[in-house]
Design a protein around this motif. Structure first.
Motif, PDB file in Angstrom:
ATOM      1  N   GLU A   1       0.831  -1.200   0.000  1.00 57.72           N
ATOM      2  CA  GLU A   1       0.000   0.000   0.000  1.00 57.72           C
ATOM      3  C   GLU A   1       0.862   1.245   0.000  1.00 57.72           C
ATOM      4  N   GLN A   2       0.313   2.298  -0.570  1.00 57.83           N
ATOM      5  CA  GLN A   2       0.900   3.634  -0.566  1.00 57.83           C
ATOM      6  C   GLN A   2       2.327   3.661  -1.126  1.00 57.83           C
ATOM      7  N   ILE A   3       2.504   2.996  -2.260  1.00 61.26           N
ATOM      8  CA  ILE A   3       3.793   3.027  -2.956  1.00 61.26           C
ATOM      9  C   ILE A   3       3.795   4.266  -3.849  1.00 61.26           C
TER      10      ILE A   3
ATOM     11  N   LEU B   1      -4.525   9.484  -7.331  1.00 64.22           N
ATOM     12  CA  LEU B   1      -3.889  10.555  -8.087  1.00 64.22           C
ATOM     13  C   LEU B   1      -4.407  11.903  -7.628  1.00 64.22           C
ATOM     14  N   ASN B   2      -3.618  12.904  -7.808  1.00 67.12           N
ATOM     15  CA  ASN B   2      -3.984  14.259  -7.427  1.00 67.12           C
ATOM     16  C   ASN B   2      -5.308  14.671  -8.074  1.00 67.12           C
ATOM     17  N   GLY B   3      -6.224  15.106  -7.261  1.00 74.61           N
ATOM     18  CA  GLY B   3      -7.476  15.636  -7.771  1.00 74.61           C
ATOM     19  C   GLY B   3      -8.500  14.612  -8.209  1.00 74.61           C
ATOM     20  N   THR B   4      -8.278  13.324  -7.925  1.00 75.28           N
ATOM     21  CA  THR B   4      -9.261  12.309  -8.309  1.00 75.28           C
ATOM     22  C   THR B   4      -9.564  11.400  -7.128  1.00 75.28           C
ATOM     23  N   THR B   5     -10.709  10.775  -7.185  1.00 72.53           N
ATOM     24  CA  THR B   5     -11.061   9.750  -6.219  1.00 72.53           C
ATOM     25  C   THR B   5     -10.277   8.493  -6.567  1.00 72.53           C
ATOM     26  N   ALA B   6      -9.849   7.735  -5.572  1.00 71.04           N
ATOM     27  CA  ALA B   6      -9.120   6.490  -5.819  1.00 71.04           C
ATOM     28  C   ALA B   6      -9.941   5.593  -6.737  1.00 71.04           C
ATOM     29  N   PHE B   7      -9.258   4.867  -7.634  1.00 78.33           N
ATOM     30  CA  PHE B   7      -9.963   3.991  -8.572  1.00 78.33           C
ATOM     31  C   PHE B   7      -9.129   2.741  -8.845  1.00 78.33           C
ATOM     32  N   ASP B   8      -9.843   1.665  -9.226  1.00 79.18           N
ATOM     33  CA  ASP B   8      -9.179   0.431  -9.628  1.00 79.18           C
ATOM     34  C   ASP B   8      -8.578   0.626 -11.006  1.00 79.18           C
ATOM     35  N   PHE B   9      -7.352   0.161 -11.169  1.00 83.01           N
ATOM     36  CA  PHE B   9      -6.635   0.226 -12.442  1.00 83.01           C
ATOM     37  C   PHE B   9      -6.430  -1.219 -12.877  1.00 83.01           C
ATOM     38  N   LEU B  10      -7.061  -1.601 -14.003  1.00 92.12           N
ATOM     39  CA  LEU B  10      -7.165  -2.995 -14.407  1.00 92.12           C
ATOM     40  C   LEU B  10      -6.572  -3.232 -15.796  1.00 92.12           C
ATOM     41  N   PRO B  11      -6.267  -4.486 -16.144  1.00 89.42           N
ATOM     42  CA  PRO B  11      -5.735  -4.786 -17.474  1.00 89.42           C
ATOM     43  C   PRO B  11      -6.628  -4.221 -18.577  1.00 89.42           C
ATOM     44  N   GLY B  12      -5.964  -3.680 -19.597  1.00 87.51           N
ATOM     45  CA  GLY B  12      -6.686  -3.082 -20.716  1.00 87.51           C
ATOM     46  C   GLY B  12      -6.941  -1.598 -20.535  1.00 87.51           C
ATOM     47  N   GLU B  13      -6.568  -1.066 -19.376  1.00 89.05           N
ATOM     48  CA  GLU B  13      -6.737   0.363 -19.112  1.00 89.05           C
ATOM     49  C   GLU B  13      -5.388   1.055 -19.135  1.00 89.05           C
ATOM     50  N   SER B  14      -5.411   2.340 -19.468  1.00 87.89           N
ATOM     51  CA  SER B  14      -4.192   3.150 -19.482  1.00 87.89           C
ATOM     52  C   SER B  14      -4.450   4.499 -18.837  1.00 87.89           C
ATOM     53  N   LEU B  15      -3.358   5.121 -18.446  1.00 91.23           N
ATOM     54  CA  LEU B  15      -3.354   6.468 -17.898  1.00 91.23           C
ATOM     55  C   LEU B  15      -2.302   7.285 -18.622  1.00 91.23           C
TER      56      LEU B  15
ATOM     57  N   PRO C   1       0.988  13.803 -16.704  1.00 90.53           N
ATOM     58  CA  PRO C   1       1.979  14.830 -17.013  1.00 90.53           C
ATOM     59  C   PRO C   1       3.275  14.581 -16.233  1.00 90.53           C
ATOM     60  N   PRO C   2       4.323  15.307 -16.580  1.00 86.07           N
ATOM     61  CA  PRO C   2       5.593  15.134 -15.853  1.00 86.07           C
ATOM     62  C   PRO C   2       5.422  15.423 -14.360  1.00 86.07           C
ATOM     63  N   ASP C   3       6.172  14.687 -13.558  1.00 81.64           N
ATOM     64  CA  ASP C   3       6.244  14.884 -12.106  1.00 81.64           C
ATOM     65  C   ASP C   3       4.929  14.687 -11.375  1.00 81.64           C
ATOM     66  N   GLU C   4       3.975  13.979 -11.995  1.00 84.23           N
ATOM     67  CA  GLU C   4       2.709  13.658 -11.332  1.00 84.23           C
ATOM     68  C   GLU C   4       2.959  12.518 -10.346  1.00 84.23           C
ATOM     69  N   LEU C   5       2.690  12.760  -9.081  1.00 85.94           N
ATOM     70  CA  LEU C   5       2.911  11.746  -8.058  1.00 85.94           C
ATOM     71  C   LEU C   5       1.757  10.753  -8.042  1.00 85.94           C
ATOM     72  N   MET C   6       2.092   9.488  -8.145  1.00 89.11           N
ATOM     73  CA  MET C   6       1.112   8.409  -8.048  1.00 89.11           C
ATOM     74  C   MET C   6       1.298   7.734  -6.692  1.00 89.11           C
ATOM     75  N   CYS C   7       0.208   7.444  -6.022  1.00 88.26           N
ATOM     76  CA  CYS C   7       0.224   6.642  -4.805  1.00 88.26           C
ATOM     77  C   CYS C   7      -0.557   5.382  -5.156  1.00 88.26           C
ATOM     78  N   ILE C   8       0.101   4.229  -5.027  1.00 82.63           N
ATOM     79  CA  ILE C   8      -0.446   2.989  -5.574  1.00 82.63           C
ATOM     80  C   ILE C   8      -0.580   1.922  -4.496  1.00 82.63           C
ATOM     81  N   ASP C   9      -1.728   1.247  -4.497  1.00 84.75           N
ATOM     82  CA  ASP C   9      -1.951   0.076  -3.647  1.00 84.75           C
ATOM     83  C   ASP C   9      -2.010  -1.161  -4.539  1.00 84.75           C
TER      84      ASP C   9
END
Length: 174
Positions: free
Chosen positions: A40-42, A63-77, A80-88
């Motif tokens: 969590e919180q990587i 991600l900054n400014g969004t509600t947490a969401f599931d990121f699944l196969p077949g999806e992409s993001l 921009p540069p230097d955007e901090l991702m916090c990943i579970d």
């Protein structure tokens, strides 16, 4: 997306969370991240704009400014540069790793492509420009094929691979 196992056979498992294998070209880098245990919180960010595309497993993205969401196969993001991702990684295991492809593209290459578009294919409603915000989408067949081809180009040992990849990157950006 299927990865050529021959291209990844020499990678080493150095860490169980976000183990990274990187392939570079002149104006881009392709990273394959694998996570083999729950975490969590990587935190992760890239200096250049990046396309992150899920291949296997599940991540929960904060991600900054969004509600947490599931990121699944077949999806992409697109980020921009230097955007901090916090990943579970709620489901990652040794026998079921989470795999994600992240391709960073130099801003110079993006601006070069945008300038080309503006000079040769003007938009009716203004100029072409790069989005400077997070963009989450489902991959279509064309995106999948371009990513597959780019992965092949990044991992092959051909003296002209930068030239070939340059054309594919331009197509991908467009």
């Amino acid at each position: 997306m299927l990865l050529n196992n021959g291209s990844l056979k020499n990678r080493r498992l150095e860490t169980l969370v976000e183990n990274q294998t990187t392939f570079t070209l002149n104006s881009a880098a392709m990273h394959i991240f694998e996570t083999h245990q729950k975490a969590e919180q990587i935190l992760l960010k890239f200096q250049d704009p990046v396309l992150a595309s899920m291949m296997e497993g599940k991540k929960v993205m904060h991600l900054n400014g969004t509600t947490a969401f599931d990121f699944l196969p077949g999806e992409s993001l697109v980020l921009p540069p230097d955007e901090l991702m916090c990943i579970d990684f709620p489901e990652a295991r040794m026998d079921n790793p989470t795999r994600c492809l992240a391709m960073s593209i130099s801003e110079e290459k993006i601006h070069e492509t945008i300038n080309f578009l503006n000079e040769t294919r003007a938009k009716v409603d203004g100029e072409w420009k790069f989005t400077d915000y997070n963009f989450h989408f489902m991959n279509d067949v064309a995106i999948q094929h371009i990513l597959q081809r780019l992965f092949f180009l990044f991992t092959e040992n051909h003296p002209s691979k930068d030239v070939f990849a340059d054309f594919m990157l331009r197509e991908f950006i467009i």
